[in-house]
Design an enzyme around this catalytic site. Structure first.
Site, PDB file in Angstrom:
ATOM      1  CG  ASP B 404      -1.726   1.103   1.544  1.00 50.33           C
ATOM      2  OD1 ASP B 404      -2.294   1.569   0.475  1.00 50.33           O
ATOM      3  OD2 ASP B 404      -1.606   1.712   2.739  1.00 50.33           O
ATOM      4  CB  THR B 406      -1.836   6.226   2.272  1.00 52.65           C
ATOM      5  OG1 THR B 406      -2.046   6.703   0.885  1.00 52.65           O
ATOM      6  CG2 THR B 406      -1.905   7.395   3.157  1.00 52.65           C
ATOM      7  CD  GLU B 516     -11.835  14.525   7.758  1.00 51.95           C
ATOM      8  OE1 GLU B 516     -12.281  13.841   8.971  1.00 51.95           O
ATOM      9  OE2 GLU B 516     -12.998  14.869   6.680  1.00 51.95           O
ATOM     10  CG  PHE B 558     -14.201  10.302   2.603  1.00 53.85           C
ATOM     11  CD1 PHE B 558     -13.800  10.964   1.663  1.00 53.85           C
ATOM     12  CD2 PHE B 558     -13.645   8.684   2.638  1.00 53.85           C
ATOM     13  CE1 PHE B 558     -12.781  10.530   0.581  1.00 53.85           C
ATOM     14  CE2 PHE B 558     -12.631   8.401   1.751  1.00 53.85           C
ATOM     15  CZ  PHE B 558     -12.162   9.461   0.751  1.00 53.85           C
ATOM     16  N   GLY B 693      -4.756   3.732  -3.766  1.00 53.49           N
ATOM     17  CA  GLY B 693      -6.131   4.588  -4.127  1.00 53.49           C
ATOM     18  C   GLY B 693      -5.816   5.748  -4.596  1.00 53.49           C
ATOM     19  NE  ARG B 809      -7.050   9.059  -9.255  1.00 53.98           N
ATOM     20  CZ  ARG B 809      -7.189  10.005  -8.566  1.00 53.98           C
ATOM     21  NH1 ARG B 809      -7.788   9.668  -7.373  1.00 53.98           N
ATOM     22  NH2 ARG B 809      -6.803  11.284  -8.984  1.00 53.98           N
ATOM     23  CE  LYS B 815      -5.004  -0.450  -2.120  1.00 55.52           C
ATOM     24  NZ  LYS B 815      -4.665   0.106  -0.961  1.00 55.52           N
TER      25      LYS B 815
END
Lengths: 373, 1152
Positions: B404, B406, B516, B558, B693, B809, B815
């Site tokens: 991954d 992030t 955030e 979200f 993503g 994306r 995945k």
């Protein structure tokens, strides 16, 4: 069988335990910094190289070759087949006219000569071949507790209650329990061998054959015991019957030595140690060195082997032999061991030489490689 | 009776229905004519598997379901029933031992579970019954009971929150024991319930229990006297889960909706699919070979036996008659039992103990991972976590790493870098300073004024302050209300205004996503401070230190599909506004085009610099629009079925026609040593695929920063952008591109064969492949007429020839799809997935090995992983160090086990040729039984736990060493054949060596003769010494434990043999070994043959070692030198440092 540890599962199963957090809290401690846990135990890291192995090879070669020679050279053996298969052989008649219920024993004499004198103690063996003493049915067909002097296995009413070994079937009982039971005991070797030296003047001298010390000491004194209680074996073995193929009951095996009767008869004990291979030999007796006499135990010359031929082997294509052998500190003569030692010793020595050359060459190359890099 | 049955029938019917109805407090409701209390399960948690009564049968059944155990059971039964050569004890004892140990272990575990269950089930809780508070055991709670829970208690079952002691009708919980997230989550009471719970008359309709922790739909009907029942929607925010703990709230009342085994917690802890390692497959293959050997041995012996017996005089010589029973047995039955007997005699070739040893090795070996202090991270005070011990060796076999981005490659530690308002770029004065260096003076104000209009700026900053789900963390003191906490904080901020704000005050934000927080903090830099929520009002302090309040009307949450979130707020002046923030791709189509052009440039530039970008838009809602949206949202929220879809539709409808205000850029730093780790993995021959993503540009820059892509790498791009071709359809273009790339990457690079990692080298052109989610779905699920399998295989071939593949994306499921595709490709390579977030769970579960990072995005990844490590950099040691060693250890263990049993049983087989095929065992029963349990098991176990054929540091420094064991190198047929031949050679040697010795069995110096048991004992002694010394020769790492165990087990063998032969054992029927061993030792010939045979059987091994050595000992030190000399790993290594320093010091300059 499946200790697949699952910490997750366990955590999940203690949901109510207050303060117990998720999987994380378990490992909240800093791991111990011990050498074991960090896989840093001090370790010896040996590396076998030509250099380290070389001396070992030479040493092995130098030790093994002489041992091999000693093994080959030392010791004498004489082997006489007295089965009587050939028409010409002296025991042919006996071997043909055999039957178990024949009370008349058949004897035959075999002539042989010794080219070399046998020094020190000479051991006399009888050998059988194609006799499967190691057959499973045969090996297990004995009752060690009976042989160890367990009285209950001699008593009929107990024996029928399955107290005594079933393994002895079909040699367990006739009308009374058989002592000693089982196929091994039943097929006890019962040829009698006698040795006579023929003097150059023609007279026969019997050579004294000693039956003591042919069985393992521990067998004779611990493993095999006569049932206790009475010194008179006849009384002890009352209520038992002799094995089917035996001529005499167990307590009359050795008419000469009363301490050699019953289960502790040495011939019997030797026979009861089942052989490893279908061709085997068993110690029959010892011809002891003559004390204070410089003449050899068995001088060169002519001998007669007198056989009381009782034991049938023709039905299974077997052979019977008499073997005279001297014994050195490393046991009986064994050409295989000697040859093997010489071979391995010389192979090691040659390998040592090969390795030496390799080592020499590689050593050089390594040095040069290190320099170049 | 009938009625009851009917009820039950109804109950069952109801269960089939998608929802259940609960009567709050078991009070009948006006509308329902008769209260038929529905049957729900009680609140007893049963995690234990067994009870006292069913433990024995159930546990035995479970254990014998394992094929190996079953096999041994069959062997045992055969021994019991048929007259076999070895007593049932020989196989029964080990089996009994194994079964007992396992049963004790499982029993103990189950006892612990019972204890835990009891603790939970007997726990006293307070239940409201007819207005009285009653203490009850937790297990007696029924669905519909109103339960009181006080602070720091865990919830006894899943509750709908009815009443909270807090003024704002909320309560805080922590779900640490459920998903490991230790932050406080806010839950809300059902709106408008009566304060008096005794008179509350309501029913709750909710879905049937389902395990998803974050999903719940329900509806509550509240009946008031003579009124239409009020309907309230219930969502996950109303549901308090069993196992969670109440925090910061004095007490709450809730009604039980799911109880006992139907709670979400209980549903979640029901088994996870077991992963099996590739080594186990090898073991099974070898087992099959050995089974064939076993059966053929038995067949050969049986056949030969009957051939031999057909010769006259052999079957039943006079000295060895059969019993009557044997004579009577049918010939074919006899043949069959003979066959079985041979099977039993040779069955030791497949030992029970191997399974035990392998399991023990895995179980104990896995501790070394959790003990490793290198994996300890001082920041989170945690080390590595091992969730399964079955996959240790798989760590040494990884070919594909799916990572991954992030939180895994990057730290997920967001920092607000810059923003762009209305096309003007705002960069904070000195972004190069410390992360927490909020040297906020009035600097930014002046800066901002020079560019965009002040109004736009403030709108933008307000949007940042409002459009989020961040909570302000309360002071940990005794303050019980939100108000106090906020007040305190406001005071604090006021007091410190204009000065340097202390970092401690700034940690007070809690959010599900760190972006955030970064944004809120970013807004704070520019003077807008979010102060928190106060009963539906968001309080924001603006630049002038005035507190503005906004009524929060709706939060449009979200989700990864929409990739955006919105809030609808009402200002004091009464305007209703919608603020939306999200990924550029999801915002741009929803705003006016001319605004987009101004900002797009900035967004793209930021993305290429490796920043995460978000676009912010707003929309002023007219009252009609709002009403429409409001009703739509409320309706959708109340829907029991397809709520998600309906909500989505409303969201999409509301979030249109917005106007773009600006964009933000947030930086995500690389993890420590990310580049080095990736480089090491690639050096080890692994292919690294980045599945993210994130946007392509961002992901690409991260890949460059991690040295996954290098300057020389030729990038093959297959994204929506490259597919855009005005003339042709997308599919045609895709086809064309695929063929083109295939030609370049696969056909023009002949030496690189797909899947052969060894030949991967730097001599050829490196290719990097980039694909995005949309294109991937086109490749994988293209329309049936355009043969998709062809695309798929083309795609796979291209990917396999690229050193790095970047998939951006990606939806979580995609995945997993990719992992699955690679996993099932030719050669079935071993895959590893590493991730830290909930979106990585699917791929973690899918891959052969799943690694979780104990990151910031909660604990789901860790929970579902096989191994969890605190940081990405630990992956290097985990794979290159531990993985390599584990693989070598277990491979050696398996090979050695087969070998030692082969040379154990081969003499026994050969002996059959000399004992008339009578199944006479060569060894005594004690030796047969103890060989694998005592004499030879400990050294190999110690060796397989401690062996380091190459020490850890060297393994870590030379990634290329990993390739030596790639592709299951040590458990392929080659090495297996070698070990088998070695076993056969030694077995032959043992048997025939002793056989020739026994051509004269007079081996003692007193002329006495040895029998068959002496024969077996000599062979066995040679055997034990040889296999132990063989292991000693294989041992490269002699710790004191190895010494102790190896010499100890030889000494034990000697001691045991003396002891076993030294006593007349009353329980033995035959005293076979009485003084056999002692007599053997007194024979010089026996010594000579033992020494000779041991030497001879080890000779080839010694020679091999010595002849291999000339390059062996030096390779250890030399390898790095040689490697760099070849230039294979040199270039990345040398360039790694400067680049790394660059990425850490000056990230913004990461250039493509």
């Amino acid at each position: 069988m499946a200790p697949s540890y699952n910490a997750k599962e366990e955590d999940g199963h203690q949901p109510g335990a207050t303060g117990h957090g998720g999987a994380g809290t378990m490992t909240n401690k800093k791991p111990d910094n011990t050498a074991f846990k960090q896989q840093r135990l001090p370790a010896w890291q040996p590396i076998l190289t030509a250099g380290t192995v070389l001396p070992a090879f030479f040493v092995i070669g130098l030790i093994f070759i002489p041992i091999g020679f000693i093994l080959i050279v030392y010791g004498l053996t004489l082997l006489i087949d007295y089965t009587g298969v050939d028409m010409s052989s002296p025991c042919y008649n006996c071997s043909q006219s055999y039957s178990w219920n024949n009370t008349q024993s058949c004897t035959c004499s075999v002539h042989f000569s010794l080219d070399q004198p046998f020094e020190s103690n000479v051991f006399m063996y009888y050998g059988l071949s194609n006799f499967y003493q190691n057959h499973r049915r045969y090996v297990k067909s004995r009752d060690d507790s009976q042989l160890n002097g367990d009285k209950t296995s001699l008593q009929y009413h107990i024996c029928t209650l399955n107290r005594c070994s079933k393994e002895c079937e079909p040699y367990r009982s006739s009308d009374k329990p058989i002592a000693p039971c089982g196929a091994i005991a039943n097929s006890l070797f019962n040829d009698t061998l006698e040795l006579y030296y023929i003097d150059p003047n023609g007279s026969r001298t019997a050579i004294p054959l000693v039956k003591k010390g042919i069985a393992w000491w521990t067998d004779k004194h611990v493993k095999f015991r006569n049932p206790s209680g009475n010194n008179n074996l006849t009384v002890v073995f009352q209520g038992t019957s002799k094995p089917v193929n035996w001529r005499k009951p167990v307590f009359e095996l050795d008419p000469l030595d009363s301490d050699n009767n019953g289960f502790i008869n040495e011939d019997f004990i030797v026979w009861m140690r089942t052989a490893a291979l279908p061709t085997f030999r068993k110690l029959y007796c010892i011809i002891q060195k003559k004390p204070n006499n410089m003449t050899p135990t068995l001088p060169r010359g002519e001998y007669i082997l007198e056989v009381t031929y009782n034991y049938p082997v023709r039905s299974f294509d077997g052979r019977k032999r008499m073997i005279l052998s001297t014994i050195s500190w490393m046991g009986g003569k064994n050409p295989f061991l000697g040859i093997a030692y010489i071979t391995v010793g010389s192979v090691c020595f040659c390998l040592g030489l090969v390795l030496l050359s390799i080592h020499y060459r590689y050593g050089k190359r390594n040095n040069s490689a290190e320099i170049s890099s | 009776m009938l009625r009851r049955r009917l009820n039950r029938l109804f109950g069952r019917d109801e269960r089939k229905v998608d929802s259940r109805t609960i009567y709050v407090g078991h009070r009948p409701c006006p509308t329902t004519e008769a209260l038929i209390p529905p049957k729900f399960c009680d609140n007893r948690i049963v995690s234990s598997k067994y009870t006292v009564w069913n433990f024995l049968p159930k546990n035995l059944f479970e254990q014998f379901r394992r094929i190996a155990n079953f096999y041994f059971l069959i062997i045992f039964l055969v021994q019991v029933i048929v007259d076999t050569p070895t007593s049932p004890v020989t196989s029964g004892l080990p089996l009994f031992f194994v079964i007992t140990v396992t049963a004790i272990k499982q029993g103990y575990e189950d006892w612990l579970r019972h204890k835990a269950d009891n603790e939970v089930n007997k726990y006293l809780v307070t239940v409201l019954e007819d207005g009285r508070r009653a203490r009850k055991e937790s297990e007696k709670i029924k669905v519909g009971d109103v339960v009181e829970v006080v602070e720091d208690e865990t919830f006894p079952c899943d509750l709908i929150l009815l009443q909270s002691s807090r003024e704002d009708e909320t309560c805080f919980v922590t779900t640490a024991s459920l998903d490991g997230e230790s932050n406080h989550k806010t839950h809300y009471t059902v709106p408008d319930t009566e304060k008096n719970l005794e008179s509350l008359s309501a029913t709750i309709e909710c879905e049937q229990p389902q395990p998803d922790l974050y999903k719940f739909v329900g509806r509550m009907h509240i009946y008031r006297n003579d009124q239409e029942p009020a309907v309230r929607s219930l969502g996950p925010e109303n549901l308090l889960l069993k196992g969670a703990t109440l925090k910061n709230t004095q007490k709450i009342y809730g009604v039980a909706v799911y109880s006992g085994m139907e709670t979400k917690m209980a549903l979640n802890y029901q088994g996870k699919s077991q992963k099996r390692s590739a080594v186990e497959k090898s073991i099974n293959a070898f087992l099959l070979v050995y089974l064939c050997i076993l059966v053929s041995k038995a067949l050969v012996c049986t056949t030969l036996k009957y051939v031999w017996q057909s010769r006259p005089g052999q079957d039943e010589p006079w000295y060895n008659q059969k019993t009557q029973k044997e004579k009577d047995t049918n010939l074919y039955l006899k043949m069959f039992t003979d066959f079985l007997s041979f099977m039993v005699l040779f069955n030791f070739i497949i030992p029970v103990s191997m399974y035990v040893t392998v399991e023990m090795q895995k179980f104990l070996g896995s501790f070394f991972i959790s003990w490793d202090k290198d994996f300890f991270d001082p920041e989170i005070q945690e080390g590595a976590l091992v969730n399964t011990s079955d996959l240790n060796e798989e760590l040494g076999q990884v070919e594909y790493v799916f990572t991954d981005k992030t939180g895994t490659l990057t730290q997920n530690n967001m920092e607000f870098i810059e923003c762009c308002i209305d096309g003007f770029q705002y960069k904070y004065a000195d972004s190069g300073t410390e992360l927490d260096g909020f040297c906020v003076t009035d600097g930014p104000v002046s800066m901002l004024q020079q560019k965009a209009g002040r109004e736009k700026e403030e709108l933008f900053l307000r949007a940042l302050c409002l459009c989020h789900t961040v909570q302000v963390k309360e002071a940990t003191g005794q303050g019980d209300g939100v108000g106090d906490g906020v007040e305190n904080q406001v005071d604090g901020v006021m007091g410190l205004d204009g000065e340097m704000i202390h970092p401690a005050d700034l940690r007070g934000f809690i959010a599900s996503s760190p972006d955030e927080v970064a944004l809120v903090k970013g807004a704070m830099k520019y003077g807008f401070k979010f102060l928190g929520m106060e009963s539906k009002n968001m309080r924001v302090m603006n630049r002038n230190n005035d507190v503005e309040t906004y009524e929060l009307l709706h939060v449009l949450n979200f989700d990864p599909v929409r990739r955006r979130m919105s809030v609808i707020v009402r200002t004091k002046s009464g305007d209703t506004m919608l603020f939306c923030k999200g990924a550029d791709s999801s915002i741009f189509p929803r705003v006016r085009q001319e605004e987009v052009d101004r900002i797009r440039m900035h967004v793209e530039r930021n993305a290429t610099e490796g920043y995460r970008t978000l676009c912010v838009a707003y929309k002023l809602l007219s009252s009609e629009e709002y009403d429409q949206a409001d009703t739509g949202l409320r309706e959708a929220k109340l829907a029991l079925q397809d709520r998600e879809e309906k909500l989505m539709a409303v969201y999409n409808q509301v979030e249109t026609g917005m106007s773009l205000i600006g964009a933000t850029a947030v930086e995500d730093r690389l993890q420590e040593e990310a580049a080095e780790t990736m480089e090491a993995l690639q050096g080890a021959g692994m292919k690294v695929w980045v599945l993210t993503g994130d946007k392509m540009e961002t992901a690409k820059s991260t890949c460059y920063a991690c040295r996954l892509f290098q300057r020389s790498t030729e990038l093959l791009e297959l994204t929506v952008r490259t597919l855009v071709d005005p003339e042709r359809k997308r599919e045609e273009r895709l086809h064309e591109l695929l063929l083109d790339y295939h030609k370049r990457a696969v056909q023009d690079a002949p030496p690189i064969k797909a899947g052969v990692t060894r030949s991967w080298s730097s001599a050829n052109q490196d290719y990097g492949f980039i694909i995005d989610g949309a294109t991937l779905s086109l490749v994988l699920n293209s329309s049936p007429d355009s043969n998709s399998s062809c695309y798929k295989s083309l795609f796979l071939q291209i990917c396999q020839n690229c050193t790095t593949v970047l998939c951006c994306r990606m939806a979580p499921l995609q995945k997993a799809q990719i992992v699955k595709m690679v996993k099932n490709s030719k050669g079935s390579p071993i895959t590893l997935s590493i991730g830290d977030g909930a979106n990585d769970v699917s791929m973690i579960l899918e891959a052969h090995v799943g690694i979780g990072i104990k990151g910031r995005e909660g604990r789901q990844a860790v929970r579902n992983s096989d191994y969890a490590i605190p940081k990405l950099k630990h992956l290097k040691k985990l794979l290159l160090g531990h993985g390599h060693l584990y693989y070598v250890r277990i491979a050696h263990l398996v090979q050695y086990f087969f070998y030692k049993n082969l040379c154990f049983i081969l003499p026994q087989f050969l002996y059959q040729f000399f004992c008339g095929y009578s199944q006479q065992p060569l060894y005594d029963a004690a030796y047969l039984t103890m060989y694998n349990i005592c004499f030879t098991s400990m050294p190999i176990l110690a060796n397989s736990l401690l062996e380091q054929h190459i020490c850890m540091e060297v393994l870590m420094d030379n990634a290329a060493l990993y390739r030596d064991v790639a592709k299951n190198a040590m458990l392929r047929w080659g090495p297996f054949l070698y070990w088998t031949l070695l076993g056969v050679y030694q077995g032959l040697l043992f048997f025939f060596g002793v056989r020739f010795l026994f051509s004269n069995p007079a081996l003692q110096d007193n002329g006495q003769v040895f029998g068959n048991w002496s024969y077996g004992t000599i062979v066995f002694t040679v055997l034990v010494f040889t296999v132990t010394l063989k292991l000693a020769m294989d041992t490269r790492h002699w710790t004191w434990i190895n010494h102790f165990v190896i010499w100890g087990s030889l000494a034990f063998y000697m001691f045991f043999s003396f002891f076993w032969g030294g006593i007349i054992w009353p329980f033995l029927r035959q005293q076979r070994l009485y003084f056999v061993f002692a007599n053997m030792l007194s024979s010089v010939s026996a010594w000579l043959i033992i020494i000779l045979l041991i030497l001879l059987s080890l000779l080839p091994e010694i020679l091999l070692l010595v002849l291999r050595k000339p390059r062996g000992p030096h390779s250890r030190q030399k390898k790095p030198v040689v490697q760099s000399g070849e230039g294979e790993t040199q270039s990345p290594r040398s360039s790694a440092r400067p680049l790394l320093m660059r990425t850490f010091s000056d990230e913004s300059n990461t250039i493509l």
